[in-house]
Design a protein around this motif. Structure first.
Motif, PDB file in Angstrom:
ATOM      1  N   SER A 197       0.691  -1.074  -0.029  1.00  0.00           N
ATOM      2  CA  SER A 197       0.166  -0.073  -0.099  1.00  0.00           C
ATOM      3  C   SER A 197       0.869   1.377   0.214  1.00  0.00           C
ATOM      4  CB  SER A 197      -0.829   0.109   1.350  1.00  0.00           C
ATOM      5  OG  SER A 197      -0.300   0.027   2.507  1.00  0.00           O
ATOM      6  N   ASN A 198       0.230   2.363  -0.503  1.00  0.00           N
ATOM      7  CA  ASN A 198       1.259   3.573  -0.420  1.00  0.00           C
ATOM      8  C   ASN A 198       2.356   3.470  -1.124  1.00  0.00           C
ATOM      9  OD1 ASN A 198      -1.014   4.853   1.128  1.00  0.00           O
ATOM     10  ND2 ASN A 198       0.031   3.921   2.946  1.00  0.00           N
ATOM     11  N   ILE A 199       2.465   3.047  -2.428  1.00  0.00           N
ATOM     12  CA  ILE A 199       3.469   3.047  -3.251  1.00  0.00           C
ATOM     13  C   ILE A 199       3.272   3.690  -4.437  1.00  0.00           C
ATOM     14  CG2 ILE A 199       5.057   1.552  -4.496  1.00  0.00           C
ATOM     15  CD1 ILE A 199       5.447   1.148  -1.605  1.00  0.00           C
ATOM     16  N   VAL A 200       4.092   4.871  -4.597  1.00  0.00           N
ATOM     17  CA  VAL A 200       4.003   5.774  -5.884  1.00  0.00           C
ATOM     18  C   VAL A 200       4.888   5.482  -6.891  1.00  0.00           C
ATOM     19  CG1 VAL A 200       4.005   8.188  -6.489  1.00  0.00           C
ATOM     20  CG2 VAL A 200       2.889   7.445  -4.419  1.00  0.00           C
ATOM     21  N   VAL A 201       4.399   5.162  -8.079  1.00  0.00           N
ATOM     22  CA  VAL A 201       5.491   4.680  -9.166  1.00  0.00           C
ATOM     23  C   VAL A 201       5.563   5.910 -10.204  1.00  0.00           C
ATOM     24  CG1 VAL A 201       6.096   2.635 -10.504  1.00  0.00           C
ATOM     25  CG2 VAL A 201       4.800   2.542  -8.560  1.00  0.00           C
ATOM     26  N   LEU A 251      13.655 -11.761   1.783  1.00  0.00           N
ATOM     27  CA  LEU A 251      14.076 -11.651   0.501  1.00  0.00           C
ATOM     28  C   LEU A 251      15.152 -10.381   0.777  1.00  0.00           C
ATOM     29  CD1 LEU A 251      10.641 -11.248  -1.239  1.00  0.00           C
ATOM     30  CD2 LEU A 251      12.235 -12.934  -1.508  1.00  0.00           C
ATOM     31  N   ASP A 252      16.150 -10.690  -0.316  1.00  0.00           N
ATOM     32  CA  ASP A 252      17.393  -9.593  -0.070  1.00  0.00           C
ATOM     33  C   ASP A 252      17.134  -8.419  -0.575  1.00  0.00           C
ATOM     34  OD1 ASP A 252      17.996  -9.841  -2.759  1.00  0.00           O
ATOM     35  OD2 ASP A 252      19.429 -11.678  -2.316  1.00  0.00           O
ATOM     36  N   THR A 253      17.724  -7.184  -0.556  1.00  0.00           N
ATOM     37  CA  THR A 253      17.575  -6.000  -1.171  1.00  0.00           C
ATOM     38  C   THR A 253      17.561  -5.900  -2.600  1.00  0.00           C
ATOM     39  OG1 THR A 253      19.925  -5.326  -0.586  1.00  0.00           O
ATOM     40  CG2 THR A 253      17.953  -4.893   0.836  1.00  0.00           C
ATOM     41  N   THR A 254      18.600  -6.818  -3.134  1.00  0.00           N
ATOM     42  CA  THR A 254      18.736  -7.150  -4.455  1.00  0.00           C
ATOM     43  C   THR A 254      17.580  -7.192  -5.340  1.00  0.00           C
ATOM     44  OG1 THR A 254      21.178  -7.783  -4.418  1.00  0.00           O
ATOM     45  CG2 THR A 254      20.024  -8.143  -6.482  1.00  0.00           C
ATOM     46  N   MET A 255      16.812  -8.282  -4.590  1.00  0.00           N
ATOM     47  CA  MET A 255      15.405  -8.725  -5.277  1.00  0.00           C
ATOM     48  C   MET A 255      14.663  -7.686  -5.118  1.00  0.00           C
ATOM     49  SD  MET A 255      15.203 -12.551  -3.526  1.00  0.00           S
ATOM     50  CE  MET A 255      13.709 -13.016  -4.325  1.00  0.00           C
ATOM     51  N   GLY A 256      14.546  -6.754  -3.775  1.00  0.00           N
ATOM     52  CA  GLY A 256      13.728  -5.715  -3.875  1.00  0.00           C
ATOM     53  C   GLY A 256      14.085  -4.563  -4.598  1.00  0.00           C
ATOM     54  N   GLU A 257      15.499  -4.206  -5.209  1.00  0.00           N
ATOM     55  CA  GLU A 257      15.870  -3.372  -6.138  1.00  0.00           C
ATOM     56  C   GLU A 257      15.167  -3.687  -7.355  1.00  0.00           C
ATOM     57  OE1 GLU A 257      19.578  -0.578  -6.638  1.00  0.00           O
ATOM     58  OE2 GLU A 257      19.994  -2.554  -7.032  1.00  0.00           O
ATOM     59  N   GLU A 258      15.447  -4.964  -7.908  1.00  0.00           N
ATOM     60  CA  GLU A 258      14.874  -5.549  -9.008  1.00  0.00           C
ATOM     61  C   GLU A 258      13.217  -5.417  -9.224  1.00  0.00           C
ATOM     62  OE1 GLU A 258      15.948  -9.566  -9.346  1.00  0.00           O
ATOM     63  OE2 GLU A 258      18.092  -8.978  -9.747  1.00  0.00           O
ATOM     64  N   ARG A 259      12.546  -5.548  -8.068  1.00  0.00           N
ATOM     65  CA  ARG A 259      11.147  -5.225  -8.258  1.00  0.00           C
ATOM     66  C   ARG A 259      10.935  -3.762  -8.597  1.00  0.00           C
ATOM     67  NH1 ARG A 259       6.492  -7.745  -4.744  1.00  0.00           N
ATOM     68  NH2 ARG A 259       7.301  -9.702  -5.345  1.00  0.00           N
ATOM     69  N   ALA A 260      11.746  -2.981  -7.740  1.00  0.00           N
ATOM     70  CA  ALA A 260      11.311  -1.425  -7.874  1.00  0.00           C
ATOM     71  C   ALA A 260      11.699  -1.148  -9.339  1.00  0.00           C
ATOM     72  CB  ALA A 260      12.275  -0.692  -6.763  1.00  0.00           C
ATOM     73  N   THR A 261      12.794  -1.377 -10.039  1.00  0.00           N
ATOM     74  CA  THR A 261      12.832  -0.964 -11.303  1.00  0.00           C
ATOM     75  C   THR A 261      12.210  -1.713 -12.242  1.00  0.00           C
ATOM     76  OG1 THR A 261      14.753  -2.681 -11.307  1.00  0.00           O
ATOM     77  CG2 THR A 261      15.559  -0.741 -10.772  1.00  0.00           C
ATOM     78  N   ALA A 262      11.640  -2.938 -12.025  1.00  0.00           N
ATOM     79  CA  ALA A 262      10.500  -3.481 -12.965  1.00  0.00           C
ATOM     80  C   ALA A 262       9.329  -2.748 -12.918  1.00  0.00           C
ATOM     81  CB  ALA A 262      10.516  -4.952 -12.544  1.00  0.00           C
ATOM     82  N   TRP A 307      11.885   9.147  -9.051  1.00  0.00           N
ATOM     83  CA  TRP A 307      11.770   8.254  -7.801  1.00  0.00           C
ATOM     84  C   TRP A 307      10.806   8.814  -6.770  1.00  0.00           C
ATOM     85  CZ3 TRP A 307      13.741   3.418  -7.142  1.00  0.00           C
ATOM     86  CH2 TRP A 307      13.962   2.977  -5.965  1.00  0.00           C
ATOM     87  N   ASP A 308      10.312   8.072  -6.034  1.00  0.00           N
ATOM     88  CA  ASP A 308       9.478   8.269  -4.954  1.00  0.00           C
ATOM     89  C   ASP A 308       9.883   7.741  -3.657  1.00  0.00           C
ATOM     90  OD1 ASP A 308       6.691   9.776  -4.277  1.00  0.00           O
ATOM     91  OD2 ASP A 308       6.941   7.850  -2.949  1.00  0.00           O
ATOM     92  N   ARG A 309       9.981   8.345  -2.621  1.00  0.00           N
ATOM     93  CA  ARG A 309      10.594   7.869  -1.294  1.00  0.00           C
ATOM     94  C   ARG A 309       9.815   6.636  -0.864  1.00  0.00           C
ATOM     95  NH1 ARG A 309       9.374  12.465   3.281  1.00  0.00           N
ATOM     96  NH2 ARG A 309       6.990  12.593   2.814  1.00  0.00           N
ATOM     97  N   SER A 310       8.287   6.386  -1.400  1.00  0.00           N
ATOM     98  CA  SER A 310       7.696   5.280  -1.033  1.00  0.00           C
ATOM     99  C   SER A 310       8.460   3.864  -1.418  1.00  0.00           C
ATOM    100  CB  SER A 310       6.278   5.146  -1.328  1.00  0.00           C
ATOM    101  OG  SER A 310       5.918   5.322  -2.814  1.00  0.00           O
ATOM    102  N   MET A 354       9.074   0.465 -12.368  1.00  0.00           N
ATOM    103  CA  MET A 354       9.317   1.688 -13.180  1.00  0.00           C
ATOM    104  C   MET A 354       9.559   1.570 -14.597  1.00  0.00           C
ATOM    105  SD  MET A 354       9.544   4.255 -10.585  1.00  0.00           S
ATOM    106  CE  MET A 354      10.556   5.322 -10.878  1.00  0.00           C
ATOM    107  N   LEU A 355      10.118   0.552 -14.908  1.00  0.00           N
ATOM    108  CA  LEU A 355      10.620   0.336 -16.519  1.00  0.00           C
ATOM    109  C   LEU A 355       9.902  -0.864 -17.392  1.00  0.00           C
ATOM    110  CD1 LEU A 355      14.239   1.416 -16.086  1.00  0.00           C
ATOM    111  CD2 LEU A 355      12.743   2.509 -17.189  1.00  0.00           C
ATOM    112  N   ALA A 356       9.284  -1.895 -16.503  1.00  0.00           N
ATOM    113  CA  ALA A 356       8.861  -3.071 -17.147  1.00  0.00           C
ATOM    114  C   ALA A 356       7.903  -2.490 -18.463  1.00  0.00           C
ATOM    115  CB  ALA A 356       8.129  -4.089 -16.407  1.00  0.00           C
ATOM    116  N   LYS A 357       8.095  -3.334 -19.540  1.00  0.00           N
ATOM    117  CA  LYS A 357       7.118  -2.671 -20.689  1.00  0.00           C
ATOM    118  C   LYS A 357       5.522  -3.198 -20.225  1.00  0.00           C
ATOM    119  CE  LYS A 357       7.142  -5.317 -24.531  1.00  0.00           C
ATOM    120  NZ  LYS A 357       7.518  -5.754 -25.816  1.00  0.00           N
ATOM    121  N   LEU A 358       4.952  -2.167 -21.004  1.00  0.00           N
ATOM    122  CA  LEU A 358       3.471  -2.583 -20.687  1.00  0.00           C
ATOM    123  C   LEU A 358       2.809  -3.230 -21.851  1.00  0.00           C
ATOM    124  CD1 LEU A 358       1.713   0.997 -19.417  1.00  0.00           C
ATOM    125  CD2 LEU A 358       2.887  -1.056 -17.850  1.00  0.00           C
ATOM    126  N   THR A 359       1.817  -3.887 -21.781  1.00  0.00           N
ATOM    127  CA  THR A 359       1.065  -4.495 -22.970  1.00  0.00           C
ATOM    128  C   THR A 359      -0.328  -4.349 -22.753  1.00  0.00           C
ATOM    129  OG1 THR A 359       1.004  -6.862 -21.566  1.00  0.00           O
ATOM    130  CG2 THR A 359       2.858  -6.356 -23.186  1.00  0.00           C
TER     131      THR A 359
END
Length: 351
Positions: A210-214, A259-270, A242-245, A272-277
């Motif tokens: 909840s309360n995640i801004v992308v 879950l380690d922070t590497t997985m978390g960072e991958e989720r955050a970048t996904a 970027w948003d601090r959330s 932000m950038l994953a292709k929409l369909t």
């Protein structure tokens, strides 16, 4: 407006080479730049209020500033962080009006509350030292001002101010300009409400949060980031998207247990950038439209945004997309950044 971002700026031949910072500050050219900046800021009679929308900085004035700075002779000591010449340039940019004008063009409502944070970070990048306005751990050397590039300091200032504005506006204006209610959708929901994980598999990468801004990057900035290959949270912060959330995904003390922070960072970048369909029945388009206020341009904006976010090449004219979004936002008492956050968060719900 003329743009000479990548043009080599010629020095002012009337300024002798080798002058110190103190000598440069006593030149006629310096005095004229400061005089014009003061007139823009305070008006002819000195009664112009600081909260009035900034006056446009004419091209002739930016050219005058560029030629003056291009006339500096830089020794090794002058190039060091916090040198007198760096301080001279920082002082000029602090009062010149370019930062205020750039911020106001991006944040038409409440721009004066954002300017101090943006200006502080710009000054840090000129001085190459921390003044307490940003985290040194998040600095990247390629964003500092480089005097020996020989290019336009005014264009650099506009560009870095634009990027920093995207980064700080959401934090500075969240309580003033983008209350939770502004994320309401047509169906009575809210973009920031927590979504529930399904029993079979998650419906989206945001399920359970909840309360995640992308604020997903758009246009040329999106294409540039994708060209990097592996994009990090720092890359996104530096770009201003970027948003601090989102920090909860890359904070080792706040991410999900196990879950380690590497997985978390991958989720955050996904997010932000994953292709929409889009679906065959146009479901994604309708979903994006639901994040926008009722407006004659709503469907066009949603279509252009979906096209921009669906491929690596983006839309043919991303300037038109930003222009349409900025105008739609202004018609409904929003900011462009607020609309970027709404559409980006809604888009992330489809991943």
């Amino acid at each position: 407006m003329a743009n000479h971002k990548n043009t080599i700026i010629e020095r002012d031949p009337a300024i002798p080479a080798g002058l110190s910072a103190e000598e440069l500050s006593k030149t006629r050219q310096y005095a004229e730049i400061v005089r014009k900046a003061a007139l823009r800021a305070h008006g002819e009679d000195g009664t112009r209020h600081s909260t009035e929308r900034p006056r446009h900085v004419p091209f002739e004035d930016t050219r005058e500033l560029d030629r003056f700075v291009a006339s500096f002779t830089w020794t090794d000591d002058d190039l060091r962080p916090g040198s007198d010449k760096r301080k001279l340039v920082a002082g000029l940019l602090d009062s010149f009006g370019l930062i205020e004008e750039t911020v106001a063009s991006r944040v038409p409502n409440g721009w004066h509350t954002v300017v101090p944070a943006v200006k502080g970070r710009v000054i840090e990048k000129v001085l190459c030292i921390s003044t307490g306005d940003s985290k040194v751990s998040q600095w990247k050397g390629n964003s500092f001002w480089k005097p020996l590039n020989g290019t336009s300091v005014s264009a650099w200032c506009r560009g870095i101010s634009k990027a920093i504005t995207r980064s700080v506006a959401s934090r500075t204006l969240r309580s003033l300009d983008e209350p939770i209610s502004k994320y309401d959708t047509e169906d009575g929901g809210n973009l920031l409400d927590e979504t529930k994980e399904s029993k079979e598999s998650p419906r989206s990468l945001l399920d359970g949060y909840s309360n995640i801004v992308v604020p997903r990057p758009m246009g040329r900035e999106r294409r540039r980031l994708l060209s990097l290959g592996r994009v990090t949270a720092d890359d996104l912060r530096e770009a201003g998207y970027w948003d601090r959330s989102l920090d909860r995904f890359v904070d080792s003390n706040d991410y999900e247990a196990g879950l380690d922070t590497t997985m978390g960072e991958e989720r955050a970048t996904a997010l932000m950038l994953a292709k929409l369909t889009d679906t065959i029945d146009g479901g994604t388009l309708r979903y994006l439209m639901a994040a926008l206020p009722e407006d004659d341009d709503r469907e066009t904006v949603a279509k252009m945004y979906l096209a921009d976010q669906s491929t690596k090449s983006g839309v043919k004219d991303d300037a038109e997309l930003e222009w349409r979004m900025e105008n739609l936002a202004a018609r409904h008492g929003m900011t462009l950044w607020g609309l970027v956050c709404r559409l980006g968060t809604q888009a992330a719900r489809t991943l």
